[in-house]
Enzyme design. Structure first.
Site, PDB file in Angstrom:
ATOM      1  N   ARG A 132       0.816  -1.230   0.000  1.00 33.71           N
ATOM      2  CA  ARG A 132       0.000   0.000   0.000  1.00 33.71           C
ATOM      3  C   ARG A 132       0.849   1.279   0.000  1.00 33.71           C
ATOM      4  NH1 ARG A 132      -3.062  -3.389   3.572  1.00 33.71           N
ATOM      5  NH2 ARG A 132      -5.024  -4.035   2.580  1.00 33.71           N
ATOM      6  N   LYS A 153       2.917  11.037 -11.372  1.00 34.25           N
ATOM      7  CA  LYS A 153       2.067  10.171 -12.191  1.00 34.25           C
ATOM      8  C   LYS A 153       2.768   8.834 -12.387  1.00 34.25           C
ATOM      9  CE  LYS A 153      -0.827  13.122 -15.097  1.00 34.25           C
ATOM     10  NZ  LYS A 153      -1.146  13.452 -16.508  1.00 34.25           N
ATOM     11  N   GLU A 185       8.818  17.379 -25.029  1.00 37.51           N
ATOM     12  CA  GLU A 185       8.274  17.848 -23.751  1.00 37.51           C
ATOM     13  C   GLU A 185       8.857  19.215 -23.389  1.00 37.51           C
ATOM     14  OE1 GLU A 185       5.843  16.511 -22.254  1.00 37.51           O
ATOM     15  OE2 GLU A 185       5.794  14.386 -22.777  1.00 37.51           O
ATOM     16  N   LYS A 235       7.047  22.734 -14.188  1.00 36.89           N
ATOM     17  CA  LYS A 235       6.183  21.619 -13.809  1.00 36.89           C
ATOM     18  C   LYS A 235       5.885  21.640 -12.315  1.00 36.89           C
ATOM     19  CE  LYS A 235       5.000  16.871 -14.497  1.00 36.89           C
ATOM     20  NZ  LYS A 235       5.231  15.623 -15.251  1.00 36.89           N
ATOM     21  N   GLU A 258      -4.525  16.551 -11.083  1.00 35.65           N
ATOM     22  CA  GLU A 258      -4.995  16.836 -12.436  1.00 35.65           C
ATOM     23  C   GLU A 258      -6.520  17.006 -12.516  1.00 35.65           C
ATOM     24  OE1 GLU A 258      -2.989  15.290 -16.366  1.00 35.65           O
ATOM     25  OE2 GLU A 258      -4.680  13.991 -15.894  1.00 35.65           O
ATOM     26  N   ARG A 274      -3.537  21.405 -13.936  1.00 37.00           N
ATOM     27  CA  ARG A 274      -2.517  20.432 -14.341  1.00 37.00           C
ATOM     28  C   ARG A 274      -2.821  19.829 -15.712  1.00 37.00           C
ATOM     29  NH1 ARG A 274       0.568  15.737 -10.780  1.00 37.00           N
ATOM     30  NH2 ARG A 274       1.758  14.889 -12.533  1.00 37.00           N
ATOM     31  N   ASN A 281      -0.988  18.246 -20.552  1.00 37.62           N
ATOM     32  CA  ASN A 281      -1.353  17.265 -21.567  1.00 37.62           C
ATOM     33  C   ASN A 281      -1.364  17.855 -22.976  1.00 37.62           C
ATOM     34  OD1 ASN A 281      -1.803  15.043 -19.792  1.00 37.62           O
ATOM     35  ND2 ASN A 281      -3.771  15.923 -19.212  1.00 37.62           N
ATOM     36  N   HIS A 335      -0.674  15.670 -25.978  1.00 39.01           N
ATOM     37  CA  HIS A 335      -0.709  14.271 -25.573  1.00 39.01           C
ATOM     38  C   HIS A 335      -1.979  13.541 -26.016  1.00 39.01           C
ATOM     39  CE1 HIS A 335       2.689  15.571 -23.266  1.00 39.01           C
ATOM     40  NE2 HIS A 335       2.856  14.389 -22.726  1.00 39.01           N
ATOM     41  N   HIS A 342      -1.039  10.289 -27.774  1.00 40.98           N
ATOM     42  CA  HIS A 342      -1.315   8.946 -27.271  1.00 40.98           C
ATOM     43  C   HIS A 342      -2.045   8.109 -28.314  1.00 40.98           C
ATOM     44  CE1 HIS A 342      -1.024  10.136 -22.729  1.00 40.98           C
ATOM     45  NE2 HIS A 342       0.154   9.924 -23.277  1.00 40.98           N
ATOM     46  N   HIS A 366       7.329   8.045 -27.446  1.00 41.58           N
ATOM     47  CA  HIS A 366       6.401   8.972 -26.808  1.00 41.58           C
ATOM     48  C   HIS A 366       6.656  10.408 -27.240  1.00 41.58           C
ATOM     49  CE1 HIS A 366       3.725  10.681 -23.825  1.00 41.58           C
ATOM     50  NE2 HIS A 366       4.712  11.417 -23.350  1.00 41.58           N
TER      51      HIS A 366
END
Length: 363
Positions: free
Chosen positions: A121, A143, A185, A227, A237, A241, A245, A248, A252, A265
């Site tokens: 956990r 993330k 990026e 960032k 997010e 935030r 993206n 992206h 993606h 990527h």
């Protein structure tokens, strides 16, 4: 040495940016409340280059490190690979204070972070990114995820590292294609948040491409600062935030249609940023000149602008499954000016199809 603080209340942390910083990781961890047994997760490429230095650093600081090596590439961001890492952690007897250290690029960071977030956990997580893309983006912000055959990053958690150590010197061994992938990026930060940084990148393209250490350190530091500011405002997010993206959504989809193998990527994000700029211009959110400026910088960095031969319908199918979709509507991040973006769902399929057609037509 540069330091950037990510302010997140009781789980704030520091990003250390330092030449030869790889050899300082153990010392930086030494006084943190960790058990002495640690697990390093890396891939076959990075293992042969940098695991030895990291292991030596940890041993000198009193830790007992073990190394788990996985195959390089996006295919390792899977539940099958995660199971192998869980098995290793259990067999080593890692406890709730045993740190898991990601030594590698974004794939390794996402995978190791997912393990750290879910094993017992939650156990301490350390990021030691070795690609430009990971140094400026994926290692910061918490993330973590693995992929599913139906989509990228669909299984994961927000889980912050307790320490990030960035050594710009490791970029000397980074393949040219991977360096350029990270630059996608980098360009993104200028577009979404800092017109001055965008101008700096435009002036220093040549120095960046030849890996000038002073320029790269400045680039990495500024990206981390930008960032950190965004993440401090919106860790999970839910609002601001989402601007991270930019590029992206289409990116993606491009990765998915290519089976996560044709474009990496960063290349896919570059194509996606071009698409987002075209979409912004077509919706009159930004000027054609600003759209062109983004296109020109992406091109100058040696990144692709299009994905010739890809199917528009296939791309639309991936867009519909994107993790940013809410009530069947995509949250688009679009340009208003260089340095300022907006988030909107008010984009017609007609506009999206037109842009995708531009991105996929054979040149």
């Amino acid at each position: 040495m540069a330091e950037v603080r990510v302010n997140l209340a009781d789980h704030s942390y520091t990003i250390h940016i330092q030449a030869a910083g790889l050899g300082q990781v153990g010392q930086l961890m030494k006084d943190m409340p960790f058990s002495r047994r640690a697990l390093i997760v890396t891939d076959e490429n990075v293992n042969s280059l940098y695991s030895g230095a990291l292991v030596d650093s940890l041993i000198t600081a009193g830790f007992t490190p073990s190394v788990l090596v996985v195959e390089p590439g996006e295919s390792s961001k899977s539940l099958a690979t995660a199971d192998k890492v869980f098995t290793k952690a259990i067999s080593l007897g890692l406890d709730r204070k045993s740190p898991i250290i990601a030594l590698g690029g974004g794939v390794i960071g996402d995978l190791a972070g997912f393990i750290a977030a879910t094993y017992l956990r939650g156990v301490p997580f350390i990021q030691v990114p070795t690609t430009l893309l990971a140094q400026v983006d994926s290692s910061v912000g918490g993330k973590t995820a693995v992929n599913h055959p139906l989509g990228k990053n669909l299984i994961g958690a927000f889980y912050q590292p307790q320490l990030v150590v960035i050594d710009p010197l490791v970029l000397d061994t980074l393949p040219e294609r991977e360096l350029k992938a990270g630059l996608a990026e980098v360009v993104k930060y200028g577009v979404i948040a800092d017109p001055g940084f965008f101008a700096y990148l435009t002036r220093h393209v040549d120095s960046i491409l030849v890996r000038n250490p002073a320029v790269l350190t400045e680039v990495i530091s500024r990206c981390c600062q930008l960032k950190a500011e965004v993440v401090a405002q919106d860790e999970r997010e839910t609002s601001v935030r989402m601007i991270l993206n930019f590029g992206h959504t289409i990116g993606h989809a491009v990765e998915g249609v290519g089976g996560y193998s044709e474009y990496n990527h960063g290349e896919a994000v570059a194509i996606g940023m071009h698409g987002a700029a075209l979409l912004s211009s077509s919706l009159n959110l930004c000027s054609l000149a600003e759209c062109t400026a983004v296109k020109q910088l992406i091109n100058a960095m040696g990144l692709p602008l299009t994905a010739p031969g890809y199917g528009t319908d296939e791309l639309l199918g991936y867009l519909a499954r994107d993790k940013k979709v809410v009530d069947s509507k995509v949250n688009w991040v679009l340009m208003q000016d260089i340095g300022r973006v907006t988030i909107t769902q008010d984009v017609s399929e007609e506009h999206v199809r037109a842009v995708l057609s531009q991105l996929t037509e054979n040149q």
